[in-house]
Design an enzyme around this catalytic site. Structure first.
Site, short mmCIF file in Angstrom:
data_model
loop_
_atom_site.label_atom_id
_atom_site.label_comp_id
_atom_site.label_asym_id
_atom_site.label_seq_id
_atom_site.Cartn_x
_atom_site.Cartn_y
_atom_site.Cartn_z
N GLY A 94 0.76 -1.18 0.04
CA GLY A 94 0.04 0.09 0.01
C GLY A 94 0.90 1.20 0.19
O GLY A 94 0.36 2.27 -0.53
N ASP A 112 0.51 3.26 4.31
CA ASP A 112 -0.50 3.99 3.61
C ASP A 112 -1.64 4.71 4.57
O ASP A 112 -1.96 5.85 4.30
CB ASP A 112 -0.97 3.20 2.44
CG ASP A 112 -1.82 1.88 3.00
OD1 ASP A 112 -1.43 1.47 4.18
OD2 ASP A 112 -2.18 1.10 2.35
N ASP A 154 -5.62 2.41 10.24
CA ASP A 154 -7.14 2.16 10.24
C ASP A 154 -7.33 1.48 11.67
O ASP A 154 -7.64 2.23 12.73
CB ASP A 154 -7.44 1.02 9.30
CG ASP A 154 -8.93 0.78 8.95
OD1 ASP A 154 -9.58 1.42 9.65
OD2 ASP A 154 -9.33 -0.37 8.68
N LYS A 205 -7.59 7.28 9.66
CA LYS A 205 -8.98 7.22 9.65
C LYS A 205 -9.14 7.72 11.21
O LYS A 205 -8.79 7.11 12.20
CB LYS A 205 -9.58 5.84 9.40
CG LYS A 205 -9.68 5.50 7.93
CD LYS A 205 -10.56 4.14 7.82
CE LYS A 205 -10.33 3.61 6.48
NZ LYS A 205 -10.79 2.32 6.32
N VAL A 220 -11.21 3.61 1.27
CA VAL A 220 -10.76 4.70 0.32
C VAL A 220 -9.68 3.75 -0.73
O VAL A 220 -9.13 2.86 -0.08
CB VAL A 220 -10.04 5.81 0.79
CG1 VAL A 220 -11.11 6.69 1.42
CG2 VAL A 220 -9.10 5.52 1.59
P1 IMP Z 1 -5.19 -1.70 10.10
O1 IMP Z 1 -6.36 -1.85 10.14
O2 IMP Z 1 -4.81 -0.18 10.69
O3 IMP Z 1 -3.96 -2.65 10.26
O4 IMP Z 1 -4.62 -1.56 8.34
C1 IMP Z 1 -4.47 -2.42 7.69
C2 IMP Z 1 -4.02 -2.19 6.26
O5 IMP Z 1 -5.55 -2.47 5.48
C3 IMP Z 1 -3.70 -0.78 5.62
O6 IMP Z 1 -2.29 -0.62 5.69
C4 IMP Z 1 -4.10 -0.98 4.35
O7 IMP Z 1 -3.42 -1.60 3.60
C5 IMP Z 1 -5.68 -1.47 4.51
N1 IMP Z 1 -6.67 -0.68 4.49
C6 IMP Z 1 -7.18 0.27 5.75
N2 IMP Z 1 -8.10 0.75 5.40
C7 IMP Z 1 -8.15 0.74 4.12
C8 IMP Z 1 -8.93 1.46 3.06
O8 IMP Z 1 -9.86 2.39 3.36
N3 IMP Z 1 -8.71 1.18 1.68
C9 IMP Z 1 -7.66 0.37 1.24
N4 IMP Z 1 -7.04 -0.35 2.44
C10 IMP Z 1 -7.06 0.09 3.63
MG MG Z 2 -4.47 -3.28 1.28
#
Ligand code: IMP
Ligand code: MG
Length: 189
Positions: free
Chosen positions: A43, A99, A102, A130, A152
């Protein structure tokens, strides 16, 4: 691809302007220090390429490949490290690039693994953050843009590995997202 977006949040010019600001702040912070950048693939690939070319410091670059979504739009809460060995960050100043922040599960797991090697410091830079409650408490030190809790795509971010090459960042139209536990709800082609 762009017609699959509900709306554009950040166009290319806006993203690049913000990267100029982020790069200035990071350059000032790491001037005179041994910087190691760890980019979280896939990402952060496009973000990394554009950001690092704006940082005129000697630095080491390593990449980590992790997966947490396993193909959907909702985090699985598990993180898979796809490589057998981690970059050597002992006594280095580490800046992790991702990237999007979340649930926080991915970045928290990466920080845990890297901290075990006793780096001099670990900081986090994300393109997007987010605004929502996190599953793991983790803060980013540098943030490109804050967004709402929406899915997104674009500028490196994917849905089922698509849309990474969109030059802008936008909210994916709801009907393009395959809902879990609902057989037959495949995204339109
Ligand atoms: P986490 O939930 O913070 O562990 O995020 C994990 C990964 O999920 C991020 O590095 C992104 O690659 C993917 N991700 C989270 N939210 C989005 C989104 O809105 N769009 C696309 N990928 C996302
Ligand atoms: Mg991804």
């Amino acid at each position: 691809m762009q017609e699959d977006l509900d709306r554009v949040l950040f166009d290319e010019a806006t993203i690049l302007r913000r990267l100029d600001e982020l790069a200035r702040a990071i350059t000032a912070e790491y001037e005179g220090r041994e910087l190691t950048v760890i980019a979280v693939l896939n990402g952060s690939l496009i973000f990394m390429a554009d950001l690092l070319r704006r940082i005129p410091l000697p630095l080491k670059l390593d990449c980590l490949s992790v997966a947490s979504y396993h193909g959907g739009a909702i985090s699985s809460g598990e993180v898979w490290f796809k490589q057998l060995t981690l970059p050597d960050v002992a006594a280095r100043h580490v800046l992790i690039l991702d990237d999007i922040l979340d649930s926080g599960v991915t970045l928290a797991s990466i920080c845990d693994k890297l901290r075990a090697q006793r780096p001099s410091s670990v900081k986090i830079c994300v393109l997007l953050r987010k605004l929502k409650a996190r599953l793991r408490p983790i803060e980013a030190d540098h943030v490109g843009f804050d967004i709402g809790d929406e899915f997104v795509v674009g500028y490196g971010l994917d849905y089922l590995e698509r849309y990474r090459n969109l030059p802008c960042i936008g909210v994916l139209r709801q009907e393009k997202i395959q809902l879990p536990n609902k057989p037959g709800t495949t995204p339109e082609k």
